[in-house]
Design a protein around this motif. Structure first.
Motif, short mmCIF file in Angstrom:
data_model
loop_
_atom_site.label_atom_id
_atom_site.label_comp_id
_atom_site.label_asym_id
_atom_site.label_seq_id
_atom_site.Cartn_x
_atom_site.Cartn_y
_atom_site.Cartn_z
N THR A 75 0.83 -1.20 0.00
CA THR A 75 0.00 0.00 0.00
C THR A 75 0.86 1.25 0.00
N LYS A 226 -8.28 3.30 2.10
CA LYS A 226 -7.62 2.00 2.05
C LYS A 226 -6.58 1.88 3.16
N ALA A 227 -5.72 2.91 3.28
CA ALA A 227 -4.68 2.88 4.30
C ALA A 227 -5.27 2.93 5.71
#
Length: 279
Positions: A75, A226-227
């Motif tokens: 990521t 997302k993170a």
């Protein structure tokens, strides 16, 4: 003379009756006063006693993950191409079990097409339960609200907007805005999330340099969410790991029973060998 003696006896008897009544009356009054005093004393004691406060619920999490390891390498590579430090730069903290942070930044130089700059940061704050301050979850909820308000009021923010970010922790809010700095337009997205008694604040921003296009607000928000999910999941994973490392009371009792059973079997074997005569 004989007639006056009985008369004198009756007079004395009648005179004695009021004295007895007075004595009884005094005795009765003193008993009543004692009861009143006892009653008032117990009432004052009851009024002076403070009610016992119910114990606050224990905090769900007792530790924090390593902030620089809370987001996967994949990521980080995707969100911050050409990061200066792949492992991130840890923030200072006097107690990493209470507060921790990490950041990454990098400039992806595309030559004549310009460059893309990205910056990513994550911060954790954990709150313990305290009888006078409240439960860890309640204290974290209060801080969560403050952090959302703080991000919405970021200095120089343009077109700031906030919306719920479902699926991230117990509650989460995404704040997006534009910011002009170093003569470039930056897109910002910050996700503030709470999981149990921990508050996670994740910020992701980017800009295009040397003629490169500014990244879209949608892409920056998607990357931040997302993170943030990974960071929150890491908090849960850290708690699960701690629980596995420390056996529960039930498991400890099972081990004790096993040890006791083994001890009994050894004693039985010893007794049997002592009872059998040697040849």
């Amino acid at each position: 003379m004989h007639r006056s003696a009985p008369r004198l006896s009756r007079i004395l008897a009648c005179a004695a009756v009021p004295v007895m009544l007075v004595a009884v009356g005094c005795s009765s009054d003193s008993g009543s006063d004692a009861k009143k005093n006892a009653g008032s004393s117990s009432s004052s004691d009851a009024a002076g006693a403070e009610p016992t406060k119910p114990a606050v619920e224990p905090a769900k999490f007792t530790d924090l993950p390593d902030a620089c390891a809370s987001i996967t390498k994949g990521t980080v590579k995707d969100l911050v191409p050409e990061a200066k430090k792949k492992g991130g730069t840890a923030g200072r903290s006097s107690d990493l079990s209470v507060r921790g942070s990490c950041s990454w930044n990098g400039l992806d130089d595309k030559g004549v097409e310009g460059s893309q700059y990205r910056w990513l940061s994550v911060a954790f704050t954990r709150f313990d339960s305290d009888q006078s301050l409240g439960s860890g979850a309640a204290r974290a909820t209060e801080d969560y609200t403050k952090q959302v308000a703080k991000e919405k009021a970021s200095e120089g923010a343009q077109k700031a907007a906030a919306a719920a970010a479902p699926g991230i922790g117990d509650e989460a809010t995404a704040i997006t805005y534009k910011l002009n700095k170093t003569d470039e337009d930056f897109e910002y997205a910050t996700v503030v999330a709470r999981t149990g008694n921990v508050v996670v604040t994740l910020t992701y921003n980017g800009a295009g340099y040397a003629g490169a296009k500014t990244p879209s607000a949608a892409d920056i928000l998607k990357g931040a969410q997302k993170a943030a999910k990974e960071a929150v999941a890491k908090v849960d994973a850290t708690a699960a790991g701690s629980a596995e490392a420390s056996p529960s009371a039930g498991d400890a009792k099972k081990e004790e029973k096993k040890d006791d059973k083994k001890g009994e079997e050894k004693d039985d074997e010893k007794s049997g060998s002592e009872a059998t005569p040697k040849s």
